[in-house]
Every structure is written in C-alpha cells, then in structure tokens.
Design an enzyme around this catalytic site. Structure first.
Site, PDB file in Angstrom:
ATOM      1  N   SER A  26       0.835  -1.195   0.000  1.00 47.94           N
ATOM      2  CA  SER A  26       0.000   0.000   0.000  1.00 47.94           C
ATOM      3  C   SER A  26       0.874   1.251   0.000  1.00 47.94           C
ATOM      4  O   SER A  26       2.043   1.212   0.337  1.00 47.94           O
ATOM      5  CB  SER A  26      -0.908   0.009   1.218  1.00 47.94           C
ATOM      6  OG  SER A  26      -0.130   0.155   2.388  1.00 47.94           O
ATOM      7  N   LYS A  27       0.252   2.329  -0.405  1.00 44.60           N
ATOM      8  CA  LYS A  27       1.002   3.576  -0.557  1.00 44.60           C
ATOM      9  C   LYS A  27       1.694   4.026   0.726  1.00 44.60           C
ATOM     10  O   LYS A  27       2.801   4.547   0.707  1.00 44.60           O
ATOM     11  CB  LYS A  27       0.063   4.683  -1.024  1.00 44.60           C
ATOM     12  CG  LYS A  27      -0.219   4.587  -2.493  1.00 44.60           C
ATOM     13  CD  LYS A  27      -1.051   5.760  -2.960  1.00 44.60           C
ATOM     14  CE  LYS A  27      -1.506   5.545  -4.382  1.00 44.60           C
ATOM     15  NZ  LYS A  27      -2.934   5.740  -4.560  1.00 44.60           N
ATOM     16  N   ARG A  28       0.997   3.843   1.808  1.00 41.86           N
ATOM     17  CA  ARG A  28       1.510   4.351   3.077  1.00 41.86           C
ATOM     18  C   ARG A  28       2.603   3.475   3.684  1.00 41.86           C
ATOM     19  O   ARG A  28       3.268   3.847   4.624  1.00 41.86           O
ATOM     20  CB  ARG A  28       0.349   4.487   4.078  1.00 41.86           C
ATOM     21  CG  ARG A  28      -0.495   5.715   3.810  1.00 41.86           C
ATOM     22  CD  ARG A  28       0.106   6.892   4.516  1.00 41.86           C
ATOM     23  NE  ARG A  28      -0.202   8.141   3.868  1.00 41.86           N
ATOM     24  CZ  ARG A  28      -0.056   9.298   4.481  1.00 41.86           C
ATOM     25  NH1 ARG A  28       0.340   9.340   5.729  1.00 41.86           N
ATOM     26  NH2 ARG A  28      -0.295  10.414   3.835  1.00 41.86           N
ATOM     27  N   GLU A  29       2.720   2.311   3.130  1.00 40.16           N
ATOM     28  CA  GLU A  29       3.621   1.329   3.706  1.00 40.16           C
ATOM     29  C   GLU A  29       5.100   1.734   3.657  1.00 40.16           C
ATOM     30  O   GLU A  29       5.545   2.371   2.718  1.00 40.16           O
ATOM     31  CB  GLU A  29       3.440   0.016   2.950  1.00 40.16           C
ATOM     32  CG  GLU A  29       3.642  -1.198   3.787  1.00 40.16           C
ATOM     33  CD  GLU A  29       2.958  -2.400   3.150  1.00 40.16           C
ATOM     34  OE1 GLU A  29       3.522  -3.455   3.226  1.00 40.16           O
ATOM     35  OE2 GLU A  29       1.856  -2.238   2.589  1.00 40.16           O
TER      36      GLU A  29
END
Length: 448
Positions: free
Chosen positions: A214-217
């Site tokens: 995911s993007k936030r990862e």
RNA sequence: GACCCUAUCGUCUAGAGGCCUAGGACACGUCCCUUUCACGGAUGCGACACGGGUUCAAAUCCCGUUAGGGUCACCA
C-alpha cells in the site's frame, strides 16, 4: 526504424510507488530494446490530488532512475511531441469527441442523470497478453461501464483507451492489477473501430508479507530509497530482477546489457516480494564500484541533505576520511555515524568500549604508553605507526590488540571503525595526541 | 461471492519431458583471513504445495484440490 510506442502513465498521488517505478522501468527497457518511442503521459484527472509536489515526485523519480522519455509531459507543465497535450487534464475536448462518436454509433448510451455508459458486448472477450497468454473472459453478466460521470467528466478506463489510441501506443506494459479490466479496454477500441494495442501485464511487487504494497507502507515510495542514500543504479538493477532475469545466474548487470537482453515474453507470471536485504546487498556491489570522484560527490551531497555541515572543513582531510570509511558502509545513510567521530573534537564515548578497553586492567597505563611513543613518532604514516605500536607491544610482551583497542577508543571514542593506523594517518599527529590527552584527562576525572 | 492470474529453498530466481540425487543469488549457521567492524574466501542449512492422470520417463504436459494475489466504482 522501430514502430514500437510504449507509455508510462502515472497519476500524481504524492509519491512514486516502487511498483510504478518498476512499470516505468520495464516500459523504458522495452522502448530502448526495440529502438521505439517512450511516452510519458500524466493521468491527472483527479483535481484534488493534482498538486505541484505530487507532480514533482513523478518527474524527480524518473530522473533519479535515469528513465528518459522521448515524448510527453515535461516538468515545467508543457508537452513535447506530436500527440499532445500529455496531461489528461488538458484533453477534455478529445474525450468529449470520442464520447460523442460512441453515442452517435449507438455503442454508448446516456442515463437519465446525464452519465454515459459504454454498451459492453455480451460475447466472450479475448485478451491476448504477451506475458500471460490468451485469456477468455465470459461476460454475459458484465455491467456496462460508465465512461462519463453525470457531471460530464470522463472516467479512467475510457480516457486510458482514448489516449492510447490517440497517441498511437503499440504496446501497453502495466501491472497485472489491470489484467481483469483489459477486455473492457479492448471492447472500447473495437467499438471505436480501432485495433487495440498489444498488452503485457507484469506481475505485481508485493510487500514482504505477501500482499499488495500500500502507498503508506514503509518502503513503498521510491523517495525513501533516495533519502536513505541508495544508489540509483543499484535500485534500478534490483528492480530489473523482480520478474525478469538474464537466465545465466548473473545479477549485477550493466543497464546497457539489460536493455539488450530484455524482452516481454520472458517476464515471469508470478508476483514477487520486495526483499530489502537483497537491495541492500545490491547497493553494496555498486557502492564498491563507484569511482572516487562520484563517491565524494555523492557523499557530500547526501551529508548536505541530511544537515551535516562540512563548511570550513579541510578538503583533503574530508576526502581522506571518506576514503577510509567507505569500505565500512554501503549506504549513504550510514555516512554520518561513521564520519562524526572524525569531525568533532568533543566526540562522545561509547560507554561499553571505554569500559572494556580503558577501564580494564592496565588500560590507563597502556594509554599513557601510547601517548609517549607517538609523541616521539617522526614519520606519520599508517605503516610506520603500526610498526611503533607493534614494537611497543612486543617490548611489553603483549599482543598488539591489547594496545589497539584502547587506542581506538582514546582517539575516536568508539570500539569499531576503519583500520586504526589509517585513521591515525588521516587524523594527523597533532589531532591524535590532543585527542589522547583529552581522553586521559576525562578518564582521570572519571568523566567518562 | 463471481471472474481472472499464479504456485521451485524463508526471499528473488534457473529449469520450456530424460542433462535435476533440482543450479545461482540474498538471508542464516560454521570455519578461514583480520586490531574492531565490514569486505573477501571456503563450507553448511534449505524447495519442485497436495492428489490424480498422460508417458518407457514429469519440477516440466492435463485435470482436480489447496493456498496466495488481483479485478469486479459515476477512484486512477
């Protein structure tokens, strides 16, 4: 003259995802391999996310990886090439025209609220993928996709098709997450009376846990690797190996060679997990290979970006230190910790190392002996310094290591570091002796 | 849930019927080198998901099961 035209079509989300970067890389590789044209198109139809920073992340990431494009969007907001503009936000008229064409031919219809839907054929949709093979989608139940919202703005799947058609894209290389939608895209090409491009769906990059990154990862943004001081060539090389291999057991490859060997059919079909360990190793390979000047430039730039002030520092001292710490590290982010002991005269002491080497039996005594022989030292080179220390140890009937350790702590405060004698040589006699004095005094006053 | 894709060491992969008692790399263990830490060298651990076929012969072909991933938006 190759007629291959491929494109990378990111949307500005505030970051360049590592998976997007890999898509960009594979498109670029294919274009270079075939001598074709690499097009960059910005899918900025979502106004809310369309910020200058988000845009910059795309361009800087591409630049860092060395992926140049022949045609398309430019960092200054302009478009270069015959099929522009290359920003979707500037192509509304084109989408409108294609929408009208579909409406006129009865391939699309309008909803009471104004939205426009594409009439999906109910016959099986066949996708011939260059990587996944031929796949048939049964679509008797397939709903008609919306191509214009009720506010009149076009939807992704449609603009994607229109742009690929308008920009004469011959090969669409993209993540496998689009595979299940591809039959819809092909149906739209056909409804428009055009032939769809060739498709190649590349496997996804998964996080170490095995699910979508995911993007936030942690580790998902390319910028993180830039900030941590990875070398772009190493990251690029590592990315090449996720889903592709030269098949001859080699892994560290020059990009020119990858370009030569890269081709679509040999790309793997299964997803790959991102392995930071291997990237780290790969970076070490490139780190060692960097030529001196490039290394200095990289180090200075990286240190500057991380707030380490090098002004006023003697250039030859700095490069001397950089030379000897280089082999200890393989990443820019490790630079400050290894450099600091050389920079500050009031360096901090590692408590454990002090305990072990200086406060142990005879530790202070040996420190004093070291001060005395090095005060008399005339030739200040690593080789001569080693000779003196070895001689001292021999005369006391001790192993050199017994002197080496207190010495290192006394002069830099830490238990580990580069070759001691080279450290001393680079530091110079004056600095070494004053540091040893300081250590002696601090020890005497029990301050460390 | 429906549909689609995938399935070799923990991870990335080589392998396109016999060359495979499955090769390489990262990681990990041990040893060597060494003033420390790295680097390097040597060595070890470690996989064909499972079950059926096809074949003289299957990691490689077919079917099923299981598992993982993806797609099903008036997001991109």
């Amino acid at each position: 003259m190759s007629t291959v035209r491929v494109r990378f079509a990111p949307s500005p989300t505030g970051m360049l995802h590592i998976g997007s970067a890999r898509s960009a890389l594979f498109n670029w590789l294919y274009a270079r391999h075939t001598g074709g044209t690499f097009v960059l198109r910005i899918e900025d139809t979502d106004k809310a996310r369309n910020t200058p920073e988000a845009m910059a992340a795309i361009f800087s990431g591409m630049k860092w990886l060395g992926l140049n494009w022949d045609e398309g969007a430019q960092p200054d907001g302009s478009s270069q090439g015959d099929y522009g503009p290359y920003f979707q936000s500037q192509r509304s008229d084109i989408y409108k025209a294609y929408g009208d064409k579909l409406l006129a031919s009865g391939k699309a219809y309008q909803e009471p609220d104004g939205a426009v839907r594409f009439k999906m054929p109910k016959t099986p949709g066949v996708v011939k993928d260059l990587i996944c093979g031929e796949i048939t989608f049964e679509r008797t139940m397939e709903p008609d996709p919306t191509i214009f919202r009720k506010d009149g703005t076009p939807v992704f799947h449609f603009v994607n098709v229109v742009d690929d058609l308008e920009m004469k894209i011959t090969h669409v290389i993209r993540g496998e997450d689009h595979l299940s939608n591809t039959h819809k895209h092909i149906a739209m090409f056909e409804a428009l009376g055009e032939q769809a491009p060739h498709y190649a769906h590349i496997p996804l990059i998964l996080n170490p846990g095995g699910s979508k990154m995911s993007k936030r990862e942690e580790g998902a943004a390319l910028s993180q690797y830039i900030e941590q001081g990875y070398l772009s060539a190493a990251v690029r090389n590592y990315l090449c190996l996720l889903g592709w291999s030269p098949k001859d057991n080699r892994e560290v490859l020059k990009i020119e060679e990858v370009i030569e060997k890269f081709d679509l059919p040999q790309i793997n079909r299964s997803n790959a997990r991102f392995d930071i360990n291997k990237l780290y190793w790969m970076n070490g390979e490139y780190w060692r290979d960097l030529d001196k000047e490039a290394y200095y430039a990289f180090a200075k730039q990286h240190l500057k970006e991380h707030g380490i002030d090098l002004t006023g520092l003697d250039e030859s001292y700095l490069t001397g230190v950089l030379d000897i710490i280089r082999e200890k590290i393989k990443l820019g982010r490790d630079l400050p910790d290894w450099l600091n002991p050389f920079l500050k005269e009031d360096f901090v002491y590692d408590a454990k190392a002090v305990e072990k080497s200086l406060k142990s039996e005879g530790g202070t005594q040996r420190l004093q002996e070291l001060i005395e022989i090095y005060q008399k030292q005339e030739v200040w080179t690593a080789a001569e310094l080693e000779k003196s220390l070895a001689g001292l140890a021999l005369s006391k009937g001790a192993k050199p290591a017994l002197y080496v350790h207190p010495y290192r702590v006394g002069v830099a405060g830490c238990g580990v570091g580069p070759s001691l004698y080279h450290m001393l040589e680079v530091m110079g006699k004056e600095r070494v002796l004053s540091r040893l004095e300081r250590t002696k005094n601090l020890l005497a006053s029990a301050s460390i």
